[in-house]
Design a protein around this motif. Structure first.
Motif, PDB file in Angstrom:
ATOM      1  N   LYS A 142       0.824  -1.206   0.000  1.00  0.00           N
ATOM      2  CA  LYS A 142       0.000   0.000   0.000  1.00  0.00           C
ATOM      3  C   LYS A 142       0.864   1.263   0.000  1.00  0.00           C
ATOM      4  N   SER A 143       1.996   1.219   0.696  1.00  0.00           N
ATOM      5  CA  SER A 143       2.890   2.384   0.708  1.00  0.00           C
ATOM      6  C   SER A 143       3.451   2.653  -0.683  1.00  0.00           C
ATOM      7  N   VAL A 144       3.840   1.581  -1.407  1.00  0.00           N
ATOM      8  CA  VAL A 144       4.365   1.754  -2.767  1.00  0.00           C
ATOM      9  C   VAL A 144       3.277   2.296  -3.690  1.00  0.00           C
ATOM     10  N   ILE A 145       2.056   1.768  -3.580  1.00  0.00           N
ATOM     11  CA  ILE A 145       0.954   2.243  -4.416  1.00  0.00           C
ATOM     12  C   ILE A 145       0.655   3.715  -4.141  1.00  0.00           C
ATOM     13  N   GLN A 146       0.675   4.106  -2.873  1.00  0.00           N
ATOM     14  CA  GLN A 146       0.418   5.506  -2.530  1.00  0.00           C
ATOM     15  C   GLN A 146       1.515   6.418  -3.048  1.00  0.00           C
ATOM     16  N   ALA A 147       2.785   5.921  -3.019  1.00  0.00           N
ATOM     17  CA  ALA A 147       3.890   6.741  -3.520  1.00  0.00           C
ATOM     18  C   ALA A 147       3.813   6.896  -5.034  1.00  0.00           C
ATOM     19  N   VAL A 148       3.432   5.831  -5.733  1.00  0.00           N
ATOM     20  CA  VAL A 148       3.340   5.900  -7.196  1.00  0.00           C
ATOM     21  C   VAL A 148       2.179   6.776  -7.619  1.00  0.00           C
ATOM     22  N   GLN A 149       1.030   6.580  -6.992  1.00  0.00           N
ATOM     23  CA  GLN A 149      -0.165   7.346  -7.349  1.00  0.00           C
ATOM     24  C   GLN A 149      -0.209   8.708  -6.664  1.00  0.00           C
ATOM     25  N   LYS A 150       0.725   8.960  -5.764  1.00  0.00           N
ATOM     26  CA  LYS A 150       0.796  10.221  -5.024  1.00  0.00           C
ATOM     27  C   LYS A 150      -0.526  10.534  -4.315  1.00  0.00           C
ATOM     28  N   SER A 151      -1.059   9.522  -3.683  1.00  0.00           N
ATOM     29  CA  SER A 151      -2.308   9.671  -2.932  1.00  0.00           C
ATOM     30  C   SER A 151      -1.999   9.766  -1.448  1.00  0.00           C
ATOM     31  N   GLU A 152      -2.983  10.215  -0.685  1.00  0.00           N
ATOM     32  CA  GLU A 152      -2.813  10.364   0.758  1.00  0.00           C
ATOM     33  C   GLU A 152      -3.893   9.550   1.494  1.00  0.00           C
ATOM     34  N   GLU A 153      -3.912   8.271   1.202  1.00  0.00           N
ATOM     35  CA  GLU A 153      -4.905   7.409   1.840  1.00  0.00           C
ATOM     36  C   GLU A 153      -4.576   7.117   3.296  1.00  0.00           C
ATOM     37  N   GLY A 154      -3.311   7.217   3.648  1.00  0.00           N
ATOM     38  CA  GLY A 154      -2.914   6.971   5.029  1.00  0.00           C
ATOM     39  C   GLY A 154      -2.624   5.500   5.291  1.00  0.00           C
ATOM     40  N   HIS A 155      -2.574   5.155   6.542  1.00  0.00           N
ATOM     41  CA  HIS A 155      -2.249   3.790   6.950  1.00  0.00           C
ATOM     42  C   HIS A 155      -3.368   2.836   6.524  1.00  0.00           C
ATOM     43  N   PRO A 156      -3.035   1.681   5.902  1.00  0.00           N
ATOM     44  CA  PRO A 156      -4.099   0.764   5.451  1.00  0.00           C
ATOM     45  C   PRO A 156      -4.870   0.113   6.589  1.00  0.00           C
ATOM     46  N   PHE A 157      -4.261   0.033   7.768  1.00  0.00           N
ATOM     47  CA  PHE A 157      -4.931  -0.568   8.923  1.00  0.00           C
ATOM     48  C   PHE A 157      -5.413   0.480   9.916  1.00  0.00           C
ATOM     49  N   LYS A 158      -5.614   1.718   9.423  1.00  0.00           N
ATOM     50  CA  LYS A 158      -6.009   2.814  10.301  1.00  0.00           C
ATOM     51  C   LYS A 158      -7.337   2.528  10.995  1.00  0.00           C
ATOM     52  N   ALA A 159      -8.296   1.962  10.264  1.00  0.00           N
ATOM     53  CA  ALA A 159      -9.618   1.694  10.849  1.00  0.00           C
ATOM     54  C   ALA A 159      -9.527   0.687  11.989  1.00  0.00           C
ATOM     55  N   TYR A 160      -8.642  -0.300  11.847  1.00  0.00           N
ATOM     56  CA  TYR A 160      -8.487  -1.305  12.901  1.00  0.00           C
ATOM     57  C   TYR A 160      -7.666  -0.775  14.073  1.00  0.00           C
ATOM     58  N   LEU A 161      -6.721   0.116  13.779  1.00  0.00           N
ATOM     59  CA  LEU A 161      -5.912   0.688  14.856  1.00  0.00           C
ATOM     60  C   LEU A 161      -6.731   1.611  15.742  1.00  0.00           C
ATOM     61  N   ASP A 162      -7.759   2.231  15.182  1.00  0.00           N
ATOM     62  CA  ASP A 162      -8.593   3.154  15.950  1.00  0.00           C
ATOM     63  C   ASP A 162      -9.676   2.448  16.760  1.00  0.00           C
ATOM     64  N   VAL A 163      -9.832   1.145  16.567  1.00  0.00           N
ATOM     65  CA  VAL A 163     -10.857   0.409  17.305  1.00  0.00           C
ATOM     66  C   VAL A 163     -10.462   0.331  18.782  1.00  0.00           C
ATOM     67  N   ASP A 164     -11.406   0.630  19.640  1.00  0.00           N
ATOM     68  CA  ASP A 164     -11.170   0.600  21.084  1.00  0.00           C
ATOM     69  C   ASP A 164     -11.347  -0.833  21.591  1.00  0.00           C
ATOM     70  N   ILE A 165     -10.235  -1.461  21.976  1.00  0.00           N
ATOM     71  CA  ILE A 165     -10.274  -2.846  22.455  1.00  0.00           C
ATOM     72  C   ILE A 165      -9.977  -2.939  23.952  1.00  0.00           C
ATOM     73  N   THR A 166      -9.978  -1.796  24.622  1.00  0.00           N
ATOM     74  CA  THR A 166      -9.711  -1.811  26.052  1.00  0.00           C
ATOM     75  C   THR A 166     -10.874  -2.473  26.799  1.00  0.00           C
ATOM     76  N   LEU A 167     -10.523  -3.203  27.826  1.00  0.00           N
ATOM     77  CA  LEU A 167     -11.514  -3.903  28.633  1.00  0.00           C
ATOM     78  C   LEU A 167     -11.805  -3.072  29.878  1.00  0.00           C
TER      79      LEU A 167
END
Length: 235
Positions: free
Chosen positions: A100-125
């Motif tokens: 995803k990083s290579v694709i973003q660099a080639v296409q010059k897009s700013e999609e961000g981290h591909p796992f951003k949605a999962y990283l933002d999930v609150d898994i605290t107990l």
């Protein structure tokens, strides 16, 4: 004249709405979780759908993955299997991240981290959820401790004898199978017996009833010959 017609229409509407109720979950549809409503159908309903192969792809994935893991544990050590699983998972996530990083660099897009949605999930107990889990576990632990004391201190002689016979049979099972082999057999039974029973429920219930009656008569004969049990029943 409009009011009487509205009054005559209302019973038909109420009867049609009441007639739709039997098709609610738990009413008998083959794919529904039995005896569970929409609100109470949680993890138990998901397990029910899993072992009854309601979703073939999902059940096949779970069954295949766990079976491969158990077979791997039978051939290799636990440390090796866990290490290989972690390496495989890291290989997938790292490769996807770099891709995803290579694709973003080639296409010059700013999609961000591909796992951003999962990283933002609150898994605290939360502490409340933790205490709820602990309290639920303590109920089962206390029940198990009470049962162990009952059996080993011979509160009921027949139950203690049943445990002794079962453990004696398990010594022969342990001489033939190890723990991993038993887990593999248990998984095969879990994913095969329920669906077979669902298809041949009438025939299986008939023969199980015969076996239960025979077992009950044998146990009653044994209890009648034991003086302690006979005296206890007479009292």
């Amino acid at each position: 004249m409009a009011e009487p017609s509205a009054a005559t229409q209302s019973p038909s509407i109420s009867s049609s709405s009441s007639g739709a109720e039997p098709s609610a979950p738990g009413g008998g549809s083959p794919g529904a979780c039995p005896a569970l409503g929409a609100k109470s159908c949680g993890s138990s309903c998901a397990v029910h759908d899993l072992i009854f192969w309601r979703d073939v792809k999902k059940t096949g994935f779970v069954f295949g993955t766990t079976l491969i893991m158990l077979l791997s544990l039978a051939a290799f050590s636990v440390i090796s299997v866990v290490s290989y699983l972690i390496l495989a998972l890291l290989s997938v996530t790292i490769s996807f991240r770099v891709y995803k990083s290579v694709i973003q660099a080639v296409q010059k897009s700013e999609e961000g981290h591909p796992f951003k949605a999962y990283l933002d999930v609150d898994i605290t107990l939360s502490s409340e959820a933790f205490h709820n889990y602990v309290n639920a576990a303590m109920v089962h632990i206390n029940r198990a401790l009470k049962l162990i004391i009952r059996l080993f201190l011979v509160e009921d002689l027949v139950d203690s004898l049943k445990l002794a016979v079962f453990m004696w049979l398990m010594t022969y099972v342990g001489a033939v199978f190890n723990g991993i082999t038993l887990l593999i057999l248990a998984e095969l039974l879990i994913f095969s017996v329920p669906i077979v029973y669902e298809k041949y429920k009438t025939q299986i219930d008939h023969y199980v009833g015969i076996a239960r009656d025979q077992t009950k008569s044998i146990v009653e004969k044994i209890q009648a010959k034991l003086p302690g049990i006979a005296k206890k029943k007479a009292e």
